[in-house]
Design an enzyme around this catalytic site. Structure first.
Site, PDB file in Angstrom:
ATOM      1  N   HIS A  81       0.845  -1.196   0.000  1.00  0.00           N
ATOM      2  CA  HIS A  81       0.000   0.000   0.000  1.00  0.00           C
ATOM      3  C   HIS A  81       0.875   1.240   0.000  1.00  0.00           C
ATOM      4  O   HIS A  81       1.722   1.412   0.867  1.00  0.00           O
ATOM      5  CB  HIS A  81      -0.919   0.022   1.230  1.00  0.00           C
ATOM      6  CG  HIS A  81      -2.115  -0.863   1.074  1.00  0.00           C
ATOM      7  ND1 HIS A  81      -3.356  -0.506   1.536  1.00  0.00           N
ATOM      8  CD2 HIS A  81      -2.260  -2.074   0.501  1.00  0.00           C
ATOM      9  CE1 HIS A  81      -4.226  -1.473   1.242  1.00  0.00           C
ATOM     10  NE2 HIS A  81      -3.568  -2.440   0.619  1.00  0.00           N
ATOM     11  N   TYR A  98      -9.500   5.549   7.037  1.00  0.00           N
ATOM     12  CA  TYR A  98      -9.658   5.899   8.450  1.00  0.00           C
ATOM     13  C   TYR A  98     -10.688   7.027   8.493  1.00  0.00           C
ATOM     14  O   TYR A  98     -10.432   8.105   7.945  1.00  0.00           O
ATOM     15  CB  TYR A  98      -8.344   6.403   9.047  1.00  0.00           C
ATOM     16  CG  TYR A  98      -7.271   5.342   9.229  1.00  0.00           C
ATOM     17  CD1 TYR A  98      -6.474   4.922   8.172  1.00  0.00           C
ATOM     18  CD2 TYR A  98      -7.037   4.771  10.484  1.00  0.00           C
ATOM     19  CE1 TYR A  98      -5.483   3.966   8.345  1.00  0.00           C
ATOM     20  CE2 TYR A  98      -6.036   3.812  10.671  1.00  0.00           C
ATOM     21  CZ  TYR A  98      -5.268   3.420   9.607  1.00  0.00           C
ATOM     22  OH  TYR A  98      -4.285   2.468   9.782  1.00  0.00           O
ATOM     23  N   PRO A 139      -4.677   0.537  18.387  1.00  0.00           N
ATOM     24  CA  PRO A 139      -4.373   0.072  17.021  1.00  0.00           C
ATOM     25  C   PRO A 139      -4.430   1.148  15.937  1.00  0.00           C
ATOM     26  O   PRO A 139      -4.057   0.889  14.793  1.00  0.00           O
ATOM     27  CB  PRO A 139      -5.433  -1.012  16.762  1.00  0.00           C
ATOM     28  CG  PRO A 139      -6.500  -0.769  17.760  1.00  0.00           C
ATOM     29  CD  PRO A 139      -5.881  -0.099  18.936  1.00  0.00           C
ATOM     30  N   LYS A 197       0.796   0.036  14.913  1.00  0.00           N
ATOM     31  CA  LYS A 197       2.187  -0.064  15.352  1.00  0.00           C
ATOM     32  C   LYS A 197       2.520  -1.279  16.228  1.00  0.00           C
ATOM     33  O   LYS A 197       3.699  -1.622  16.390  1.00  0.00           O
ATOM     34  CB  LYS A 197       2.576   1.200  16.148  1.00  0.00           C
ATOM     35  CG  LYS A 197       2.705   2.443  15.299  1.00  0.00           C
ATOM     36  CD  LYS A 197       4.041   2.482  14.579  1.00  0.00           C
ATOM     37  CE  LYS A 197       4.100   3.494  13.477  1.00  0.00           C
ATOM     38  NZ  LYS A 197       3.870   2.962  12.133  1.00  0.00           N
ATOM     39  N   TYR A 223       3.736   6.745  10.011  1.00  0.00           N
ATOM     40  CA  TYR A 223       2.922   5.574   9.656  1.00  0.00           C
ATOM     41  C   TYR A 223       3.777   4.492   8.990  1.00  0.00           C
ATOM     42  O   TYR A 223       3.627   3.305   9.291  1.00  0.00           O
ATOM     43  CB  TYR A 223       1.781   6.001   8.720  1.00  0.00           C
ATOM     44  CG  TYR A 223       0.721   4.941   8.538  1.00  0.00           C
ATOM     45  CD1 TYR A 223      -0.351   4.844   9.429  1.00  0.00           C
ATOM     46  CD2 TYR A 223       0.779   4.028   7.494  1.00  0.00           C
ATOM     47  CE1 TYR A 223      -1.328   3.874   9.279  1.00  0.00           C
ATOM     48  CE2 TYR A 223      -0.200   3.046   7.331  1.00  0.00           C
ATOM     49  CZ  TYR A 223      -1.246   2.976   8.226  1.00  0.00           C
ATOM     50  OH  TYR A 223      -2.211   2.004   8.077  1.00  0.00           O
TER      51      TYR A 223
HETATM   52  P1  RFL Z   1       0.880 -11.710  21.616  1.00  0.00           P
HETATM   53  O1  RFL Z   1       0.504 -11.781  20.205  1.00  0.00           O
HETATM   54  O2  RFL Z   1      -0.129 -11.320  22.618  1.00  0.00           O
HETATM   55  O3  RFL Z   1       1.507 -13.128  22.001  1.00  0.00           O
HETATM   56  C1  RFL Z   1       1.814 -13.480  23.353  1.00  0.00           C
HETATM   57  C2  RFL Z   1       1.738 -14.991  23.477  1.00  0.00           C
HETATM   58  O4  RFL Z   1       2.098 -15.369  24.805  1.00  0.00           O
HETATM   59  C3  RFL Z   1       1.179 -16.377  25.264  1.00  0.00           C
HETATM   60  N1  RFL Z   1       1.155 -16.350  26.748  1.00  0.00           N
HETATM   61  C4  RFL Z   1       1.763 -17.272  27.525  1.00  0.00           C
HETATM   62  N2  RFL Z   1       2.489 -18.353  27.223  1.00  0.00           N
HETATM   63  C5  RFL Z   1       2.976 -19.094  28.268  1.00  0.00           C
HETATM   64  N3  RFL Z   1       2.737 -18.798  29.564  1.00  0.00           N
HETATM   65  C6  RFL Z   1       2.007 -17.716  29.920  1.00  0.00           C
HETATM   66  N4  RFL Z   1       1.783 -17.409  31.203  1.00  0.00           N
HETATM   67  C7  RFL Z   1       1.495 -16.903  28.871  1.00  0.00           C
HETATM   68  N5  RFL Z   1       0.734 -15.776  28.840  1.00  0.00           N
HETATM   69  C8  RFL Z   1       0.551 -15.462  27.555  1.00  0.00           C
HETATM   70  C9  RFL Z   1      -0.142 -15.986  24.616  1.00  0.00           C
HETATM   71  O5  RFL Z   1      -1.040 -17.104  24.532  1.00  0.00           O
HETATM   72  C10 RFL Z   1       0.323 -15.511  23.257  1.00  0.00           C
HETATM   73  O6  RFL Z   1       0.340 -16.553  22.287  1.00  0.00           O
HETATM   74  O7  RFL Z   1       2.117 -10.693  21.821  1.00  0.00           O
HETATM   75  P2  RFL Z   1       3.350 -10.397  20.850  1.00  0.00           P
HETATM   76  O8  RFL Z   1       3.968 -11.651  20.335  1.00  0.00           O
HETATM   77  O9  RFL Z   1       4.205  -9.424  21.580  1.00  0.00           O
HETATM   78  O10 RFL Z   1       2.692  -9.685  19.569  1.00  0.00           O
HETATM   79  C11 RFL Z   1       2.069  -8.427  19.666  1.00  0.00           C
HETATM   80  C12 RFL Z   1       0.956  -8.284  18.608  1.00  0.00           C
HETATM   81  O11 RFL Z   1       0.117  -9.406  18.696  1.00  0.00           O
HETATM   82  C13 RFL Z   1       0.152  -6.996  18.800  1.00  0.00           C
HETATM   83  O12 RFL Z   1       0.992  -5.917  19.133  1.00  0.00           O
HETATM   84  C14 RFL Z   1      -0.633  -6.591  17.533  1.00  0.00           C
HETATM   85  O13 RFL Z   1      -1.610  -7.541  17.217  1.00  0.00           O
HETATM   86  C15 RFL Z   1      -1.305  -5.210  17.726  1.00  0.00           C
HETATM   87  N6  RFL Z   1      -2.169  -4.812  16.592  1.00  0.00           N
HETATM   88  C16 RFL Z   1      -1.616  -4.256  15.446  1.00  0.00           C
HETATM   89  N7  RFL Z   1      -0.292  -4.137  15.296  1.00  0.00           N
HETATM   90  C17 RFL Z   1       0.252  -3.658  14.130  1.00  0.00           C
HETATM   91  O14 RFL Z   1       1.498  -3.529  14.035  1.00  0.00           O
HETATM   92  N8  RFL Z   1      -0.539  -3.320  13.030  1.00  0.00           N
HETATM   93  C18 RFL Z   1      -1.892  -3.426  13.098  1.00  0.00           C
HETATM   94  O15 RFL Z   1      -2.551  -3.184  12.103  1.00  0.00           O
HETATM   95  C19 RFL Z   1      -2.497  -3.881  14.340  1.00  0.00           C
HETATM   96  N9  RFL Z   1      -3.826  -4.023  14.448  1.00  0.00           N
HETATM   97  C20 RFL Z   1      -3.556  -4.971  16.698  1.00  0.00           C
HETATM   98  C21 RFL Z   1      -4.375  -4.558  15.598  1.00  0.00           C
HETATM   99  C22 RFL Z   1      -4.142  -5.524  17.837  1.00  0.00           C
HETATM  100  C23 RFL Z   1      -5.509  -5.662  17.914  1.00  0.00           C
HETATM  101  N10 RFL Z   1      -6.052  -6.243  19.104  1.00  0.00           N
HETATM  102  C24 RFL Z   1      -7.055  -7.214  19.118  1.00  0.00           C
HETATM  103  C25 RFL Z   1      -5.429  -5.994  20.379  1.00  0.00           C
HETATM  104  C26 RFL Z   1      -5.736  -4.687  15.654  1.00  0.00           C
HETATM  105  C27 RFL Z   1      -6.317  -5.211  16.821  1.00  0.00           C
HETATM  106  C28 RFL Z   1      -7.843  -5.287  16.823  1.00  0.00           C
HETATM  107  C1  PHB Z   2      -6.241  -4.241  10.470  1.00  0.00           C
HETATM  108  O1  PHB Z   2      -6.293  -4.503   9.254  1.00  0.00           O
HETATM  109  O2  PHB Z   2      -6.585  -5.056  11.340  1.00  0.00           O
HETATM  110  C2  PHB Z   2      -5.767  -2.902  10.901  1.00  0.00           C
HETATM  111  C3  PHB Z   2      -5.251  -2.030   9.963  1.00  0.00           C
HETATM  112  C4  PHB Z   2      -4.806  -0.762  10.353  1.00  0.00           C
HETATM  113  C5  PHB Z   2      -4.887  -0.402  11.681  1.00  0.00           C
HETATM  114  C6  PHB Z   2      -5.382  -1.277  12.624  1.00  0.00           C
HETATM  115  C7  PHB Z   2      -5.819  -2.535  12.239  1.00  0.00           C
HETATM  116  O3  PHB Z   2      -4.476   0.852  12.043  1.00  0.00           O
END
Ligand code: RFL
Ligand code: PHB
Length: 391
Positions: free
Chosen positions: A72, A201, A293, A297, A384
């Site tokens: 993108h 957005y 989100p 980041k 971004y």
């Molecule tokens: P995770 O993915 O939470 O993984 C942690 C893992 O640890 C396990 N765990 C344990 N294991 C053993 N013993 C324990 N006591 C434990 N406790 C926990 C868990 O089961 C899990 O498997 O953290 P990690 O690896 O640091 O990754 C971080 C990312 O997942 C997170 O920052 C992103 O998803 C955030 N995020 C976004 N980030 C972006 O860069 N671009 C995006 O577009 C974006 N969109 C989003 C997002 C997060 C969202 N939510 C739901 C919070 C959109 C959403 C809606």
């Molecule tokens: C997504 O596709 O889940 C998404 C994209 C951009 C954002 C947050 C989430 O800023």
């Protein structure tokens, strides 16, 4: 049992770290509380910065991302019915982001780990970490009802916001910075073509919404909702109707609705724990910080933390502790810039229930300035796509 690095958590942080260490010949075991299916079922991030893309290539797992991910070069801001394009590539000397789901990335990393025969213990229960303030840390866990202990040189706390690693640090040694927002994002995933080639957005009087995607045939949409909302009260029809009210006629003419594959509410939070190193324990990714989100980041920060950690650990085994000694400071500089950006984007684009009218006018003027000024758009674009990496 013994390993060099015990990694707690098999989310993106833990899996990328495991891959980078394995390629450098460093032995690591990952302990994950959940099953692989559960980890893959969590629908989260979608946008990868160039630094994350480069890192996945370095980890040897970039092939499918390049083949199937969608580059993108810009996104749209829809503000009270008027569109403004942020030309990411044009404003940053050609930089782009890649839209590729965290689920797909996680799948690629799991497959690479399995193919290389690297050890991951799924459904590791009651994980506890010990003696990381000394030279011989240990990790204990229960698998299939049986207790195990693993000696290691280092522990990587990649266990997310609710994990055990940050919680095991003595309170006096750690400082938390936190902001909780009075709303969440209700997200819906559907096998329908995205409403637009680029992300939209949208800021409206009814609240924020986001049109994103996973592929040319799979869409991801979000609407801002109060924290009191329950996902059970949101039928697919109600979701689509609310989304429509937050889009412009151009988007509504193209919007294809369909049954949801997944629907969930994620609360929004900004959080940083400092420092990120405690003796032989290192926190990485969501275990150390959370961003709302809005700036896309979270996953990118997780990737850059483990990039810095892997380099530090590799240097350690080659005889220098300079990298691990600087780990926390180096990461936190980047993290705070991403925290600032995510908080700023959230503030500009969401409706806050308690903003005073003067502040609301000032925020509206700021957004107007950002979209109509080259300097403003450039600031948004360079944050971004991801700020340059400082080694
Ligand atoms: P995770 O993915 O939470 O993984 C942690 C893992 O640890 C396990 N765990 C344990 N294991 C053993 N013993 C324990 N006591 C434990 N406790 C926990 C868990 O089961 C899990 O498997 O953290 P990690 O690896 O640091 O990754 C971080 C990312 O997942 C997170 O920052 C992103 O998803 C955030 N995020 C976004 N980030 C972006 O860069 N671009 C995006 O577009 C974006 N969109 C989003 C997002 C997060 C969202 N939510 C739901 C919070 C959109 C959403 C809606
Ligand atoms: C997504 O596709 O889940 C998404 C994209 C951009 C954002 C947050 C989430 O800023």
């Amino acid at each position: 049992m013994k390993t060099q690095v015990a990694i707690v958590g098999a989310g993106p942080s833990g899996l990328i770290l495991g891959q980078l260490l394995a390629r450098a010949g460093i032995d690591a075991v990952i302990l994950e509380a959940q099953t692989p299916e559960y980890v893959l079922g969590r629908i989260r991030a979608g946008v990868l910065e160039q630094v994350a893309v480069d890192l996945l290539d370095e980890a040897g797992v970039g092939a499918r991302m390049h083949a199937e991910g969608l580059p993108h070069a810009g996104f749209e801001l829809l503000i009270e019915g008027r569109r403004h394009r942020i030309d990411l590539a044009g404003l940053t000397g050609g930089k782009r982001v890649i839209v590729y789901g965290q689920t797909e990335l996680t799948k690629d990393l799991m497959q690479a780990r399995a193919a290389a025969g690297l050890k991951t213990v799924y459904e590791a229960k009651e994980v506890s970490i010990h003696d990381f303030d000394g030279t011989r840390p240990r990790v204990r866990y229960v698998k299939d009802g049986q207790g195990h202990e693993m000696a290691c040189d280092f522990i990587a706390g990649c266990d997310g916001f609710h994990g055990v690693c940050r919680a095991s640090v003595p309170k006096h040694a750690i400082t938390h910075y936190e902001k909780i927002y009075p709303f969440g994002w209700l997200g819906l995933l559907a096998d329908t073509p995205p409403v637009s080639e680029e992300l939209i957005y949208a800021k409206t009087a009814r609240g924020f919404s986001l049109c994103s995607m996973r592929s040319h045939t799979r869409s991801r949409y979000y609407v801002q909702v109060p924290l009191t909302e329950k996902v059970e009260d949101w039928s697919d029809d109600r979701f689509w109707e609310e989304l429509r009210r937050r889009l412009d006629p151009q988007a509504n003419a193209r919007l294809v609705t369909g049954p949801s594959l997944e629907k969930s509410i994620a609360p929004l939070r900004s959080f940083v724990a400092e420092p990120m190193r405690f003796g032989r324990l290192f926190l990485a990714g969501d275990a150390a910080h959370i961003v709302p989100p809005t700036g896309a980041k979270g996953l990118n920060l997780a990737a850059t933390d483990v990039r810095t950690l892997a380099r530090g650990l590799i240097e350690h085994y080659r005889g220098s502790d300079a990298g691990i000694d600087h780990y926390s400071d180096l990461c936190l500089r980047r993290i705070w810039k991403a925290e600032r950006f995510s908080w700023w984007m959230t503030q500009l684009l969401h409706t806050f229930p308690d903003t005073n009218p003067f502040e609301q006018k000032a925020l509206d003027a700021e957004l107007d300035y950002v979209v109509h000024s080259l300097a403003g758009r450039t600031t948004m674009a360079e944050n971004y796509v991801g700020l340059p990496f400082e080694d």
